[in-house]
Design an enzyme around this catalytic site. Structure first.
Site, short mmCIF file in Angstrom:
data_model
loop_
_atom_site.label_atom_id
_atom_site.label_comp_id
_atom_site.label_asym_id
_atom_site.label_seq_id
_atom_site.Cartn_x
_atom_site.Cartn_y
_atom_site.Cartn_z
CE LYS A 42 -2.64 -2.52 3.29
NZ LYS A 42 -2.98 -2.60 4.72
N GLY A 43 2.12 1.10 0.30
CA GLY A 43 2.99 2.25 0.54
C GLY A 43 3.04 3.26 -0.59
CD GLU A 45 7.87 -0.39 -3.29
OE1 GLU A 45 6.77 0.11 -3.04
OE2 GLU A 45 8.20 -1.54 -2.94
CG ASP A 98 15.32 -0.80 3.49
OD1 ASP A 98 15.83 0.23 3.95
OD2 ASP A 98 15.30 -1.88 4.11
CB VAL A 104 11.26 7.75 6.50
CG1 VAL A 104 12.66 8.29 6.77
CG2 VAL A 104 11.26 6.88 5.25
NE ARG A 136 -0.34 1.94 4.89
CZ ARG A 136 0.70 1.20 4.52
NH1 ARG A 136 1.67 1.73 3.80
NH2 ARG A 136 0.78 -0.07 4.87
P1 IMP Z 1 13.21 -3.80 0.37
O1 IMP Z 1 12.79 -5.08 -0.25
O2 IMP Z 1 14.09 -4.02 1.57
O3 IMP Z 1 13.81 -2.82 -0.59
O4 IMP Z 1 11.91 -3.23 1.05
C1 IMP Z 1 11.14 -2.26 0.52
C2 IMP Z 1 9.86 -2.15 1.32
O5 IMP Z 1 10.12 -2.09 2.73
C3 IMP Z 1 9.18 -0.84 1.01
O6 IMP Z 1 8.28 -1.00 -0.03
C4 IMP Z 1 8.50 -0.49 2.30
O7 IMP Z 1 7.22 -1.08 2.35
C5 IMP Z 1 9.36 -1.09 3.36
N1 IMP Z 1 10.28 -0.08 3.95
C6 IMP Z 1 11.61 -0.01 3.81
N2 IMP Z 1 12.13 1.02 4.47
C7 IMP Z 1 11.07 1.65 5.05
C8 IMP Z 1 10.96 2.83 5.87
O8 IMP Z 1 11.93 3.54 6.20
N3 IMP Z 1 9.71 3.15 6.26
C9 IMP Z 1 8.60 2.43 5.92
N4 IMP Z 1 8.66 1.33 5.15
C10 IMP Z 1 9.89 0.94 4.72
MG MG Z 2 6.08 -0.98 0.03
#
Ligand code: IMP
Ligand code: MG
Length: 185
Positions: free
Chosen positions: A48-49, A104, A108, A158, A170
């Protein structure tokens, strides 16, 4: 407004203001409009982000676009990635031959989008590009090309403008660093 004020009190600081976000999203929309001239990209929002970013961005893309959404998860409700990607809601469209732009909220570790990009290509997409509102390059665990991003941010958790902690925050219009006392308690 009293409750929103309480949400802001959970932040250590505001990292990106709503004015800065609006300017960057507008700029990104113009760039995508140029890059996809003559095409009809499929905007794939990751629930949902990305919903807030998605709804703003799509209105700054001056092209016909097709909208679709997926829900994937590598996180659960903690602040650290599990490294396992699960599809919770799949696409409605057949993406064969489509130029897909994955929209997206934040990159991260890169695990989610690394998996998803390969998955979309395997399903016949003509091209897959990534448009992320935020990028935390210091946290990358897998290689990933982020084609478009609005802001590089430091390694901090964040919230706001779509990003949550345990589904809250959100709807904050700005992006802020969540005070560690909130998730460490
Ligand atoms: P990745 O697979 O580690 O790149 O994760 C990405 C997902 O982790 C994003 O779509 C977010 O839903 C969540 N995420 C990563 N960092 C944050 C943050 O600082 N705040 C909130 N959600 C985060
Ligand atoms: Mg996300």
């Amino acid at each position: 407004m009293a409750d929103m004020k309480a949400l802001y009190e959970d932040l250590d600081r505001i990292l990106v203001t709503k004015e800065e976000i609006a300017e960057a999203v507008k700029k990104l929309g113009a760039q995508i409009t140029r890059d996809y001239a003559g095409k009809r990209p499929l905007l794939l929002g990751i629930l949902k982000g990305a919903v807030v970013f998605y709804s703003d961005l799509m209105r700054f893309i001056d092209l016909p676009v097709v909208c679709d959404f997926m829900s994937v998860s590598s996180y659960g409700s903690a602040t650290k990635s599990s490294g396992v990607v699960q599809i919770r809601k799949d696409l409605d469209h057949d993406i064969t031959g489509c130029d897909v732009i994955v929209v997206e909220d934040i990159v991260d570790s890169g695990v989610t989008l690394n998996y998803l990009s390969r998955h979309l290509i395997n399903r016949g997409a003509a091209s897959v590009k990534i448009a992320a509102l935020l990028d935390k390059p210091a946290r990358r665990r897998v290689e990933l090309k982020v084609d478009y991003s609005c802001f590089n941010i430091p390694d901090a958790f964040v919230v706001g403008y779509g990003l949550d902690y345990n589904e809250i925050y959100r709807n904050l219009p700005d992006i802020g660093v969540l005070a560690p006392r909130i998730y460490e308690k």
